[in-house]
Design a protein around this motif. Structure first.
Motif, short mmCIF file in Angstrom:
data_model
loop_
_atom_site.label_atom_id
_atom_site.label_comp_id
_atom_site.label_asym_id
_atom_site.label_seq_id
_atom_site.Cartn_x
_atom_site.Cartn_y
_atom_site.Cartn_z
N ASN A 9 0.83 -1.21 0.00
CA ASN A 9 0.00 0.00 0.00
C ASN A 9 0.86 1.26 0.00
O ASN A 9 0.58 2.21 -0.73
N TYR A 47 0.50 3.97 -2.85
CA TYR A 47 -0.11 5.27 -2.60
C TYR A 47 0.90 6.37 -2.29
O TYR A 47 0.57 7.38 -1.69
N ASP A 85 4.97 6.49 5.33
CA ASP A 85 5.22 6.96 3.97
C ASP A 85 4.93 8.44 3.83
O ASP A 85 4.32 9.05 4.71
N ILE A 124 -4.68 9.90 3.98
CA ILE A 124 -6.08 9.43 4.05
C ILE A 124 -6.88 10.44 4.87
O ILE A 124 -6.45 10.84 5.96
N LEU A 175 -11.17 1.75 7.12
CA LEU A 175 -10.14 1.18 6.24
C LEU A 175 -10.10 -0.35 6.23
O LEU A 175 -9.77 -0.96 5.22
N TYR A 180 -13.43 -1.76 1.10
CA TYR A 180 -13.51 -0.31 1.28
C TYR A 180 -12.28 0.33 0.65
O TYR A 180 -11.15 -0.09 0.87
N ARG A 181 -12.54 1.34 -0.18
CA ARG A 181 -11.44 2.09 -0.78
C ARG A 181 -11.73 3.56 -0.64
O ARG A 181 -12.87 3.99 -0.86
N VAL A 182 -10.70 4.33 -0.28
CA VAL A 182 -10.91 5.78 -0.15
C VAL A 182 -11.19 6.34 -1.54
O VAL A 182 -12.12 7.11 -1.75
N SER A 203 -7.47 2.95 -6.52
CA SER A 203 -7.11 1.64 -5.97
C SER A 203 -7.13 0.57 -7.07
O SER A 203 -6.20 -0.22 -7.21
N GLY A 260 -5.21 -2.84 -6.69
CA GLY A 260 -5.63 -3.22 -5.33
C GLY A 260 -6.92 -4.02 -5.33
O GLY A 260 -7.78 -3.83 -6.19
N THR A 261 -7.05 -4.93 -4.37
CA THR A 261 -8.27 -5.75 -4.29
C THR A 261 -9.26 -5.17 -3.30
O THR A 261 -10.42 -5.57 -3.25
N GLY A 262 -8.82 -4.24 -2.46
CA GLY A 262 -9.70 -3.69 -1.43
C GLY A 262 -9.79 -4.62 -0.22
O GLY A 262 -10.61 -4.41 0.67
N GLY A 291 -6.74 -5.86 1.36
CA GLY A 291 -5.45 -5.90 2.05
C GLY A 291 -5.53 -5.58 3.53
O GLY A 291 -5.05 -6.34 4.37
N LEU A 292 -6.17 -4.46 3.87
CA LEU A 292 -6.20 -4.06 5.28
C LEU A 292 -7.13 -4.95 6.10
O LEU A 292 -6.95 -5.10 7.32
N SER A 345 1.21 8.79 5.55
CA SER A 345 0.51 7.94 6.53
C SER A 345 1.50 7.08 7.29
O SER A 345 2.57 6.76 6.79
N PHE A 361 1.18 3.40 9.31
CA PHE A 361 0.41 2.23 9.74
C PHE A 361 1.26 1.48 10.75
O PHE A 361 2.43 1.19 10.48
P1 ADP Z 1 -6.47 -1.77 -1.67
O1 ADP Z 1 -6.27 -3.09 -2.28
O2 ADP Z 1 -7.51 -0.93 -2.34
O3 ADP Z 1 -5.18 -1.07 -1.43
P2 ADP Z 1 -6.59 -2.03 1.21
O4 ADP Z 1 -7.55 -2.75 2.08
O5 ADP Z 1 -5.17 -2.45 1.28
O6 ADP Z 1 -7.15 -2.12 -0.25
O7 ADP Z 1 -6.66 -0.49 1.55
C1 ADP Z 1 -7.93 0.13 1.65
C2 ADP Z 1 -7.84 1.57 1.21
O8 ADP Z 1 -7.06 2.30 2.15
C3 ADP Z 1 -7.13 1.77 -0.11
O9 ADP Z 1 -8.04 1.65 -1.18
C4 ADP Z 1 -6.58 3.18 0.00
O10 ADP Z 1 -7.57 4.11 -0.37
C5 ADP Z 1 -6.31 3.34 1.49
N1 ADP Z 1 -4.91 3.17 1.84
C6 ADP Z 1 -4.30 2.07 2.34
N2 ADP Z 1 -3.00 2.28 2.59
C7 ADP Z 1 -2.76 3.57 2.24
C8 ADP Z 1 -1.58 4.40 2.28
N3 ADP Z 1 -0.41 3.96 2.73
N4 ADP Z 1 -1.74 5.68 1.86
C9 ADP Z 1 -2.91 6.14 1.43
N5 ADP Z 1 -4.05 5.41 1.38
C10 ADP Z 1 -3.98 4.14 1.77
#
Ligand code: ADP
Length: 432
Positions: free
Chosen positions: A327, A331, A355, A360, A368, A373-375, A380, A385-387, A389-390, A414, A416
């Motif tokens: 991620n 991003y 990073d 966000i 998240l 869920y995707r911002v 994404s 991205g699969t949405g 990961g988190l 951000s 994490f």
């Molecule tokens: P994705 O596969 O879309 O990355 P995740 O579950 O990993 O799905 O993340 C969910 C959402 O969180 C992402 O779509 C993105 O909008 C936001 N996100 C995750 N990590 C970051 C990051 N390091 N910086 C900015 N936005 C992030």
């Protein structure tokens, strides 16, 4: 104030009569003394009547007494009527509460000191197999003996409910919650969640089965696409096949992520307590992140405490940490900085990915870890991205008693953070 006048008039009348009678016989002082005795005797008799009435307990019917004693009887009578009205109102309210609690579909059991049962409703008889007549006064842990329930009851930490199957019936799943109130009192609430539990299991199985079934056709498609791309093709055909290959790879990732989540949700993970060499794991991850960053040329760095290992599941920990790193790469615009840190913290151990990416918005942070869920859905998907990961990160951390913390500033970057408790920390040379 009429009763005072009555008493004054009465005393004055008796005194004047006694004085006149005494004067007539030539002994006014003796007359006054006799008058005082008569007056005191008269008052004593009225006081005695009042006392008898109060002692008799028939406060609903006040005696006919003149003067100050009548006033006292009247006051006692009206206090009694007021108390009776209050008692009736409270009684009715209590009955209403009891009727409401009795009609609740959830079991409710009032527990006193030493976990003794004080009251229970009908649902408690049905769900917990208790008997209102037989079991009131008994200790609840003598009747419900499941070790998990006994530990929950005695543990004293009632912030979260306890989900238990086999408390009274093997295939019934109950959600039990204890709510402390008053002095030393607790309310035990039990809800039958068997149906919900089954539906949830069906949903999990369905997702796991579908994902599993999709694996083979996807592998076949990917194989043919690869072969076709090796042949001679014109520019249009190549573009179409490459787009198909890209989408197939995306679908493969999606299926793999779904399978990982369902394994994490359903399965008891094997080897959850093996010592994991996190610094080594992060070094290899850094290499992969460099490859992933490619032309974006991020400034990637790793600081790891070499003496800090973790008790856990290596593959799942890798998957969670790598999702955070991917991620950060996805991003963070080209040339940005990405720092990986593995260090001790107040709670125990902490893995941090920091990073200087797009960041966000604060309102999106609590959502998240929701699946899909995707911002910014467009960005994404474009990034592959699969949405999920988190969501995977969250589940892996739950299995490792860890917590995910996120700090972010839109436009600035951000952080994490995966925080693990001290009981999961170990060292390279710790005996196992
Ligand atoms: P994705 O596969 O879309 O990355 P995740 O579950 O990993 O799905 O993340 C969910 C959402 O969180 C992402 O779509 C993105 O909008 C936001 N996100 C995750 N990590 C970051 C990051 N390091 N910086 C900015 N936005 C992030």
């Amino acid at each position: 104030m009429g009763f005072w006048w009555y008493e004054v008039r009465l005393a004055a009348g008796v005194a004047s009569l006694a004085l006149v009678a005494g004067w007539l016989v030539g002994r006014p002082s003796v007359g006054l003394l006799v008058g005082a005795l008569v007056y005191a005797g008269w008052q004593g008799m009225r006081l005695l009547r009042l006392l008898r009435w109060l002692q008799g307990g028939r406060l609903a019917e006040p005696p006919e007494l003149p003067g100050v004693w009548g006033e006292l009887a009247y006051l006692a009578h009206s206090q009694y009527l007021r108390a009776r009205r209050r008692q009736r109102r409270l009684g009715e309210r209590l009955k209403r509460y009891e009727a409401t609690a009795a009609a609740l579909p959830d079991a409710a059991v009032v527990l006193g000191r030493d976990h003794g049962i004080q009251w229970l409703n009908e649902a408690a008889c049905r769900l917990l197999h208790l008997d209102a007549r037989r079991d009131v006064g008994q200790r609840v842990d003598n009747l419900l003996r499941h070790p998990d329930f006994v530990a929950y009851l005695h543990g004293g930490d009632y912030a979260e409910p306890l989900v238990l199957s086999g408390l009274v019936e093997e295939d019934r799943v109950l959600q039990l919650h204890i709510v402390p109130y008053g002095q030393d009192q607790r309310l035990l609430v039990a809800r039958d969640i068997t149906r919900m539990h089954r539906l949830e299991a069906m949903r999990r199985d369905f997702v796991a089965n579908v994902s599993h079934e999709l694996r083979t056709p996807l592998a076949v498609m990917a194989g043919y696409l690869e072969t076709l791309l090796e042949g001679s093709l014109d520019a249009g055909q190549r573009q179409a096949l490459e787009a198909m290959q890209q989408q197939t790879t995306r679908m493969k990732h999606l299926v793999e992520d779904l399978l990982t989540i369902s394994r994490l949700e359903t399965g008891e993970l094997e080897e959850l307590d093996a010592p994991v060499d996190v610094p080594a794991l992060l070094r290899s991850m850094l290499e992969q992140a460099r490859r992933l960053s490619g032309e974006k040329q991020h400034e990637l760095s790793l600081q790891a405490d070499e003496s800090l290992w973790l008790l856990g599941h290596e593959r799942y920990l890798y998957s969670a940490f790598f999702n955070l790193v991917v991620n950060a790469v996805q991003y963070t615009p080209a040339g940005g900085r990405i720092e990986l840190r593995w260090q001790r913290c107040d709670e125990g151990a902490c893995f941090e990915v920091c990073d200087t990416g797009i960041g966000i918005p604060a309102q999106a942070i609590p959502r998240l870890t929701e699946r899909f869920y995707r911002v910014d859905p467009g960005r994404s998907r474009a990034a592959g991205g699969t949405g999920l990961g988190l969501s995977i990160v969250k589940h892996v951390l739950i299995h490792h008693e860890g917590e995910l913390q996120v700090d972010s500033t839109p436009g600035a970057g951000s952080t994490f953070r995966c925080v693990f408790p001290a009981r999961r920390v170990c060292g390279p040379n710790d005996p196992q």
